[in-house]
Design an enzyme around this catalytic site. Structure first.
Site, PDB file in Angstrom:
ATOM      1  NE  ARG A  26      -3.677  -2.536   2.084  1.00  0.00           N
ATOM      2  CZ  ARG A  26      -3.620  -3.856   1.810  1.00  0.00           C
ATOM      3  NH1 ARG A  26      -2.455  -4.461   1.655  1.00  0.00           N
ATOM      4  NH2 ARG A  26      -4.725  -4.573   1.701  1.00  0.00           N
ATOM      5  N   GLY A 101      -1.476 -12.156  -5.069  1.00  0.00           N
ATOM      6  CA  GLY A 101      -2.890 -11.789  -5.193  1.00  0.00           C
ATOM      7  C   GLY A 101      -3.114 -10.328  -4.832  1.00  0.00           C
ATOM      8  NE  ARG A 129      -5.069 -16.501  -4.716  1.00  0.00           N
ATOM      9  CZ  ARG A 129      -4.404 -15.735  -3.854  1.00  0.00           C
ATOM     10  NH1 ARG A 129      -3.122 -15.500  -4.033  1.00  0.00           N
ATOM     11  NH2 ARG A 129      -5.016 -15.218  -2.820  1.00  0.00           N
ATOM     12  CB  SER A 174     -11.572 -10.263   0.331  1.00  0.00           C
ATOM     13  OG  SER A 174     -10.489  -9.809  -0.443  1.00  0.00           O
ATOM     14  CG  ASP A 321      -2.447 -14.237   5.022  1.00  0.00           C
ATOM     15  OD1 ASP A 321      -3.207 -14.849   4.260  1.00  0.00           O
ATOM     16  OD2 ASP A 321      -2.041 -13.078   4.790  1.00  0.00           O
ATOM     17  NE  ARG A 394       0.723 -15.870   4.238  1.00  0.00           N
ATOM     18  CZ  ARG A 394       1.601 -14.913   4.536  1.00  0.00           C
ATOM     19  NH1 ARG A 394       2.552 -15.127   5.414  1.00  0.00           N
ATOM     20  NH2 ARG A 394       1.508 -13.714   3.978  1.00  0.00           N
TER      21      ARG A 394
END
Ligand code: S3P
Length: 434
Positions: A26, A101, A129, A174, A321, A394
């Site tokens: 961001r 993503g 996705r 989301s 996550d 992950r």
């Protein structure tokens, strides 16, 4: 590449995880469309960083490494020269979001607002996705988007511009979808109103407010209007999600104490601490402070006698996550842990419900897959085995932490997947093993 991990007799040390991925993304994107110069230090590392910065540079953004940082002396620092809302240029080639993503969905919000043609794609995982969740509302705002399967899958092409604000009730909690719409809303006429089903990470809202954006938050509803943004310097805290691996290692190992430094403590990110607290984990939070509009602290995790818990409902987006590694913690907890309402895990970098169940059951866990989560009967020990990363960072890291706390040797296939978000992960394992 294969990595082998065994459990040391003592697990101890200080870890400074890399810069937070969500905040870094961001900080880069929003500063590119602000006016003025900003310094961003402790930027996230790994392949996802290259994905975001590569897309922004492809759009004509001015981003360079900088030696004299406004905010911190020794950390790596980027200088971003914002070009304002109208300053980006038509990319000469297809934008590549790699495995990220967040890059694809946030950049899509930006592309929807641009009066030029662009195409974005990603790697094999990202191309599978779901993108309909962003292309449907962006199309309602006026963007012209094409993609495979009627705009459901990347590659996506955009001819944007002339957006009009809409009121949109999000079908999923989301943060990527929310942020995509808020970014598009910066370019739209009128008000864009986004209604969330539950709270997800709010870094976009915080950063837009600190940049003078015309944004209001009321409960789960966010209003945004076209805004000229001011650049802001950002010192990115250590990644909250990257910290979760070491917290679980510290709690599950029989002789451990791990101190994590400068961890981002944004309330919309630390669901894992709530979950671990409900499991009676031995965790202490020290040195709490604010840095650049985000709460930060040090966390110490030590050997714990964990109890089973239930993870469902509104906490899920705040822990999304961390669920694979929390499932590992559940293997060490007395009783049966139930995870529900987590079907979003199936559309991450891999199907993380199947991948987690696959790894932990190979290590001997009593774990069952359900449509929207897992059931884990804990309290027995794990035994080293050969486990797969499913190309997912992950899952690779969860497997490695499992190796640190299982008896015998664990072999992790495709271990390099960790470098998507945490290239120094394997070195830190060695350091903690002493
Ligand atoms: C992210 C949001 C989360 C998370 C992802 C990063 C972000 O996804 O899984 O790793 O930076 O906005 P959703 O909230 O979209 O599920």
């Amino acid at each position: 590449m294969y990595k082998k991990v065994t459990s040391p007799s003592r697990l101890e040390g200080i870890v400074v995880p890399p810069g937070d991925k969500s905040i870094s993304h961001r900080a880069a994107l929003l500063n590119c469309i602000a006016s003025g110069k900003a310094h961003v230090s402790n930027f996230c590392v790994g392949d996802d960083r290259s994905s975001m910065l590569g897309c922004l540079i492809g759009l004509g953004a001015h981003i360079s490494k900088h030696n004299e940082c406004n905010i911190s002396g020794s950390e790596e620092c980027f200088e971003i020269e914002g070009s304002g809302l109208e300053g980006l240029t038509e990319p000469k080639d297809i934008l590549y979001a790699g495995n990220s993503g967040t890059t694809m969905r946030l950049i899509s919000g930006l592309l929807a607002g641009q009066d030029f043609f662009s195409v974005i794609t990603g790697d094999g995982s990202l191309r599978n996705r779901p993108m309909k969740r962003i292309t449907t509302p962006l199309t309602q705002m006026g963007a012209k988007i094409e993609g495979r399967e009627g705009g459901a899958l990347a590659p996506l092409s955009f001819r944007g511009g002339e957006l009009a604000g809409i009121e949109y009730t999000m079908p999923v909690a989301s943060a990527q979808l929310k942020s995509c719409l808020l970014i598009a809303g910066l370019f739209a006429t009128g008000k864009t109103i986004v209604i969330q089903p539950a709270e997800s990470r709010d870094h976009t809202e915080r950063m837009l407010s600190s940049m003078g954006g015309n944004i209001e938050n009321e409960g789960l509803t966010i209003n945004i209007q076209r805004s000229e943004l001011r650049s802001v310097d950002v010192r990115v805290p250590s990644d909250t999600s990257g910290s979760a691996f070491w917290l679980v290692a510290g709690c599950c190992h029989p002789n451990a104490s791990i101190r994590l430094k400068n961890v981002g403590m944004n309330p919309t990110r630390i669901g894992m601490l709530e979950v671990l607290e409900s499991m009676e984990a031995n965790i202490s939070i020290e040195n709490e402070r604010m840095e650049g509009g985000e709460p930060v602290a040090d966390i110490v995790a030590s050997t714990s006698s964990l109890r089973a818990t239930e993870i469902h409902g509104d906490v899920i987006p705040r822990v999304v996550d961390e669920l694979p590694v929390l499932s590992l913690a559940a293997c060490f907890a007395k009783g049966t842990t139930i995870i529900r309402d987590a079907e979003e895990l199936r559309v991450k970098e891999s199907d993380r419900i199947s991948a987690t169940v696959d790894s932990l059951s190979r290590l001997g866990a009593t774990i069952e897959e359900t449509p929207d989560g897992m059931k884990i009967s804990g309290g027995t020990s794990l035994a080293g085995a050969e486990v797969k990363s499913h190309g997912d960072h992950r899952i690779a890291m969860t497997n490695a932490i499992a190796g640190l706390v299982a008896e015998g040797e664990t072999t992790i296939e495709d271990s390099e997947a960790a470098s998507v978000s945490y290239p120094s992960f394997w070195n830190t394992i060695e350091e903690l093993r002493g």
